[in-house]
Design a protein around this motif. Structure first.
Motif, PDB file in Angstrom:
ATOM      1  N   PRO A  82       0.827  -1.214   0.000  1.00  0.00           N
ATOM      2  CA  PRO A  82       0.000   0.000   0.000  1.00  0.00           C
ATOM      3  C   PRO A  82       0.856   1.257   0.000  1.00  0.00           C
ATOM      4  CG  PRO A  82       0.032  -0.985   2.186  1.00  0.00           C
ATOM      5  CD  PRO A  82       0.774  -1.927   1.291  1.00  0.00           C
ATOM      6  N   SER A 310      -6.264   6.256   3.314  1.00  0.00           N
ATOM      7  CA  SER A 310      -6.504   4.907   2.811  1.00  0.00           C
ATOM      8  C   SER A 310      -7.961   4.492   2.940  1.00  0.00           C
ATOM      9  CB  SER A 310      -5.620   3.903   3.550  1.00  0.00           C
ATOM     10  OG  SER A 310      -5.937   3.899   4.940  1.00  0.00           O
ATOM     11  N   LYS A 331      -5.297   4.013  -1.415  1.00  0.00           N
ATOM     12  CA  LYS A 331      -4.590   3.024  -0.605  1.00  0.00           C
ATOM     13  C   LYS A 331      -3.536   2.272  -1.407  1.00  0.00           C
ATOM     14  CE  LYS A 331      -5.536  -0.953   2.418  1.00  0.00           C
ATOM     15  NZ  LYS A 331      -6.602  -1.741   3.076  1.00  0.00           N
ATOM     16  N   TRP A 332      -3.840   1.951  -2.676  1.00  0.00           N
ATOM     17  CA  TRP A 332      -2.983   1.074  -3.474  1.00  0.00           C
ATOM     18  C   TRP A 332      -2.446   1.831  -4.688  1.00  0.00           C
ATOM     19  CZ3 TRP A 332      -1.836  -3.224  -1.023  1.00  0.00           C
ATOM     20  CH2 TRP A 332      -2.761  -3.780  -0.126  1.00  0.00           C
TER      21      TRP A 332
END
Length: 448
Positions: A82, A310, A331-332
């Motif tokens: 992440p 996130s 988040k990613w």
């Protein structure tokens, strides 16, 4: 040799794969699942034309099981980390920073809660070490009873509940201390003079290791690799209706006679199958209840000004229908590169299955409304996908560790049978991988 794996979730598929590596190509490995697909609560769907996990979407990165399994399967390039952004807490109708350095939301210092709870509660936390405290080493009560008594109800509802809701789809009232926070229970058993001291002792040491990890193209990649490399005969839409002893092995309907069995089924199914062969284990498994949830994935215009966090966790008692929001594109990093901003909205906690009955259209509408409220941003989805998870997560209630010990003890005498699953020693993917692996090794040892 003929081995039946009952349950095609991650625990069962790992068990089937490990059995193949241990027993070789001659073993006949059968996997049965009552659903129309394998994977259990792991499912990679499609949102805005691209894959996205609609069940579990991350794993605890500080445990080694998933990275090790990905390497073993040749999928190490699928491992993603992440962006390191923190979630927010929605409490009292506004967003707050998630307190750092807590133990599942339980503070080690009163100052950590300032702004999230009222000043009377801050003072109550600060004075906690001065108040008389009694803990019995064999005690296991619900998390709420401990936290509300020592730190105040606001801490339980505003800080602890959002985190427990994310892990177990439950709350501090439905989850036991020993199962959910074992390091805290150990510190209390060791004689900590107060809850404050126990939390400080139970906190993990500082680490630069990412808390979570994920799979670039979704868990479907892992499920497909396990299925293929297990070489198992997989039968879906096929509930197992009977488990009985036979001479030298077992009878598993619809498969018939087999040499060994791995039961990688949810607790209620395990209880039903074990009812005649191990009434003690069956009774213990029957005491484990399940919670349900729903995930709504929204694809938004790419430049929607979502918070740079996130996600957003929701405290108990808020005027929202959703329990959590994962700002997936924040988040990613690998999802941030897509053409749409992706958000997962989660509904449902133990004791409240109402969202399961809502229509897809209503769920998408409510998800967009609640997301707009917590972000202050107009939400106009370009696309949406809904996934329901009835009975998806076991509740680790008070006494859970005793139930698990009873299940494992009672089944230890059943030759060539092993149990696995998320109801035993952890609901996360790493714990399920470990459970399936251990079950396969036990069976393989018995067969050899």
């Amino acid at each position: 040799m003929r081995i039946a794996v009952v349950g095609g979730g991650i625990s069962g598929l790992v068990a089937a794969y490990r059995l193949r590596t241990l027993l070789g190509p001659a073993a006949d490995i059968l996997v049965a699942d009552r659903a129309d697909r394998v994977g259990g609560i792991l499912y990679t769907g499609e949102v805005a034309g691209e894959p996205l996990d609609l069940g579990a979407e991350a794993f605890v990165g500080r445990r080694p099981e998933v990275p090790a399994l990905l390497r073993e399967l040749g999928l190490e390039t699928q491992l993603v980390l992440p962006a390191g952004k923190r979630p927010l807490l929605w409490s009292g109708g506004s967003a707050h920073a998630l307190p750092e350095g807590t133990l599942m939301g339980i503070p080690a210092r009163a100052e950590q809660m300032r702004g999230l709870v009222d000043e009377d509660t801050v003072a109550w936390i600060a004075a906690e070490p001065e108040r008389p405290f009694t803990w019995y080493p064999d005690a296991d009560l619900d998390v709420y009873s401990l936290i509300a008594d020592r730190f105040g109800a606001q801490v339980a509802e505003r800080s602890v509940d959002p985190l427990l809701g994310g892990v177990y789809a439950g709350s501090s009232r439905s989850i036991g201390v020993r199962a959910a926070v074992p390091t805290l229970a150990a510190a209390l058993d060791a004689g900590a003079p107060s809850l404050t001291h126990a939390v400080a002792a139970a906190l993990p040491p500082p680490s630069n290791t990412p808390v979570f990890g994920g799979i670039r193209d979704g868990y479907g990649v892992l499920l497909a690799a396990l299925t293929e490399k297990s070489g198992a005969r997989v039968v879906t839409d096929s509930p197992v209706t009977r488990l009985a002893r036979s001479t030298g092995g077992w009878v598993v309907d619809p498969f018939g006679a087999v040499d060994a069995v791995v039961l990688a089924t949810p607790a209620p199914v395990t209880a039903r199958l074990l009812r005649t062969v191990s009434p003690v284990a069956a009774a213990a498994a029957a005491g484990i209840e399940l919670s349900s949830s729903v995930v709504v994935a929204l694809a938004l215009p790419r430049h929607t000004p979502l918070p740079d966090n996130s996600g957003i966790l929701v405290a108990t008692g808020e005027a929202l229908r959703a329990k959590a929001f994962t700002l997936s594109s924040r988040k990613w990093p690998h999802l941030a590169a897509r053409d749409s901003a992706l958000v997962r909205v989660s509904f449902g906690k133990f004791g409240d299955d109402s969202a399961l009955s809502w229509s897809d259209a209503d769920l998408v509408t409510v998800a967009a409304e609640d997301l707009a409220r917590v972000t202050g941003v107009p939400i106009d989805p370009l696309g949406a996908t809904v996934r329901r998870w009835p009975g998806g997560l076991a509740q680790y209630a008070p006494g859970h560790t005793d139930r698990v010990a009873e299940i494992e003890s009672a089944t230890a005498d059943l030759a060539k049978l092993a149990v696995a699953g998320a109801y035993l020693r952890g609901v996360g993917v790493p714990a399920c991988v470990a459970s399936g692996d251990a079950a396969a090794r036990r069976v393989a040892t018995a067969l050899s």
